[in-house]
Design a protein around this motif. Sequence first.
Motif, PDB file in Angstrom:
ATOM      1  N   ALA A   1     -14.819 156.578  66.366  1.00 17.86           N
ATOM      2  CA  ALA A   1     -14.088 157.219  66.933  1.00 17.86           C
ATOM      3  C   ALA A   1     -14.724 157.778  68.506  1.00 17.86           C
ATOM      4  O   ALA A   1     -13.471 158.197  69.099  1.00 17.86           O
ATOM      5  N   GLU A   2     -16.011 158.247  68.577  1.00 20.60           N
ATOM      6  CA  GLU A   2     -15.949 158.563  70.015  1.00 20.60           C
ATOM      7  C   GLU A   2     -16.697 157.291  70.960  1.00 20.60           C
ATOM      8  O   GLU A   2     -15.627 157.074  72.019  1.00 20.60           O
TER       9      GLU A   2
ATOM     10  N   PHE B   1      -7.791 159.427  60.980  1.00 24.02           N
ATOM     11  CA  PHE B   1      -9.065 158.109  61.218  1.00 24.02           C
ATOM     12  C   PHE B   1      -9.793 157.650  60.061  1.00 24.02           C
ATOM     13  O   PHE B   1      -9.675 156.302  60.229  1.00 24.02           O
TER      14      PHE B   1
ATOM     15  N   VAL C   1     -11.696 158.048  69.936  1.00 23.99           N
ATOM     16  CA  VAL C   1     -10.693 158.627  68.974  1.00 23.99           C
ATOM     17  C   VAL C   1     -10.786 160.699  69.330  1.00 23.99           C
ATOM     18  O   VAL C   1     -12.275 160.773  69.124  1.00 23.99           O
TER      19      VAL C   1
ATOM     20  N   LEU D   1     -12.058 149.831  64.308  1.00 26.37           N
ATOM     21  CA  LEU D   1     -11.659 150.788  63.563  1.00 26.37           C
ATOM     22  C   LEU D   1     -11.944 151.133  62.081  1.00 26.37           C
ATOM     23  O   LEU D   1     -13.212 152.418  61.562  1.00 26.37           O
TER      24      LEU D   1
ATOM     25  N   ARG E   1      -8.295 164.002  65.401  1.00 26.75           N
ATOM     26  CA  ARG E   1      -7.512 162.815  64.956  1.00 26.75           C
ATOM     27  C   ARG E   1      -8.629 162.169  63.829  1.00 26.75           C
ATOM     28  O   ARG E   1      -8.515 161.209  63.234  1.00 26.75           O
TER      29      ARG E   1
ATOM     30  N   ASP F   1     -14.748 153.863  77.598  1.00 23.47           N
ATOM     31  CA  ASP F   1     -14.780 153.673  76.052  1.00 23.47           C
ATOM     32  C   ASP F   1     -14.019 152.586  75.609  1.00 23.47           C
ATOM     33  O   ASP F   1     -14.265 151.771  77.142  1.00 23.47           O
TER      34      ASP F   1
ATOM     35  N   ALA G   1      -2.359 154.254  72.681  1.00 25.08           N
ATOM     36  CA  ALA G   1      -3.702 154.650  73.427  1.00 25.08           C
ATOM     37  C   ALA G   1      -3.922 153.362  74.320  1.00 25.08           C
ATOM     38  O   ALA G   1      -4.366 153.964  75.087  1.00 25.08           O
TER      39      ALA G   1
ATOM     40  N   PHE H   1      -0.465 155.097  66.698  1.00 23.28           N
ATOM     41  CA  PHE H   1      -1.332 155.707  67.557  1.00 23.28           C
ATOM     42  C   PHE H   1      -2.360 154.387  68.506  1.00 23.28           C
ATOM     43  O   PHE H   1      -2.477 155.227  69.801  1.00 23.28           O
ATOM     44  N   PHE H   2      -3.227 152.890  67.935  1.00 23.01           N
ATOM     45  CA  PHE H   2      -3.484 152.575  68.749  1.00 23.01           C
ATOM     46  C   PHE H   2      -2.888 151.837  69.659  1.00 23.01           C
ATOM     47  O   PHE H   2      -2.811 151.829  71.060  1.00 23.01           O
TER      48      PHE H   2
ATOM     49  N   PHE I   1      -1.781 153.777  62.087  1.00 26.43           N
ATOM     50  CA  PHE I   1      -2.576 153.756  62.882  1.00 26.43           C
ATOM     51  C   PHE I   1      -2.044 152.579  64.437  1.00 26.43           C
ATOM     52  O   PHE I   1      -2.629 152.740  65.138  1.00 26.43           O
TER      53      PHE I   1
END
Length: 403
Positions: free
Chosen positions: A151-152, A164, A156, A240, A160, A212, A201, A197-198, A194
């Motif tokens: 996630a890092e 995740f 993310v 993911l 979340r 990232d 992002a 979300f992506f 998801f």
Amino acid sequence: MDYNPLAPESRANPYPGYELLRKEAPVYEMEPFGVFAVSRYREVLHILKTPEVYSSQGMRAMMTGQTGMTNAGAEGRTSALTDSDNLIASDPPIHDRLRAVVNRGFTPRRIGALEPRIREIAVECLSAVVDNGEMDLVADLSMPLPVRVIAELLGVPAERLHDFKRWSDAIITSVTGVTEQADPERAVRAREEFLDFFAEAIAERRKTPTDDLISTLIRAEQGEGTLTEGEVLAFAVLLLVAGNETTTNLLGNALLALTEHPNELSKVVERPELIEGLVEEVVRYDSPVQGLFRQTLEDTELAGVSIPKGKMVMVLLGSANRDEAWLPDASSFDVTRNPKGHIGFGFGFHFCLGASLARLEARVTLEELLRRCRNIERTSANVEWIDSLILRGPKSVPLRFEV
């Protein structure tokens, strides 16, 4: 023979069935699926080295439910992984183009630099439970650690993390699960969440790039590589899932093996330098990824068995790693072995992208666990396995120990 990987006894313990396959039918057509199971090391390695005959499009077929063996394909649940070219379901030269881009986020230097942070997360997870003298390895350590790490890497936010993991589990169950979904609509909703979300992002990284992995992919989309928007999304979803599930299963399988073989556990406790080799032995002995799918591009023959063009082939990595024609005494668990040549992480151009990260996470976590906890034993002999045709790992590993 009557081998069925979906049978409850095969899912609980696939290895007796694998042994029978290797001895009696190393290339076996599974009815009623029409899928060929390949179980010996020699033939498995040949398949992985011959993409011009055995195409990775077989993975796409599995993910869209064409094998008839999984939950996949219903209501478009897998589109994020199958609508665009995808790393695990493509062959050269498409695979080479995709791999060249994503490799930028997994350089040895970048992965090596993560060790202090991984150790910090391992210590945090253990500190929360170690004084209790007991824990559930999966819930308390082997699940949250790799989720936090990937996630890092993907950028993310911490709030979340629960979502995740929930999204990751939904993908695995809907794509590779073999039991009836209790609530298929819930899986669809998770998929939509998801994806949304992506997508957001990705849009945000286009405006404000960071260091990232999503930004790495975006830079490729914008001219430093040749990714499409769909490929960026497919990569994010793959990272993911693969970025946390493999390590969770590896650590769970490791503690199952160690507690089932207390003499081997004692060796590692007394000699922590064995942990690096222990990780390799666990990947070989009880592979977190048990199998892959390939599709034949032409009529072929393997171990004297004719396989027509267009047929699905299930490549049993978990069986190949226990083939005693390749490795003497392969059915035993030996922490001093440090096996060379196992294919638990795949082989060749499809060698697992995140293998170095999984190895690092597993080594560091086991170092911290075995340093802090003594006389580790399981408090339940029952093991419930995750619902997946190709992945293997326990849902829970309750442990008791002294500090």
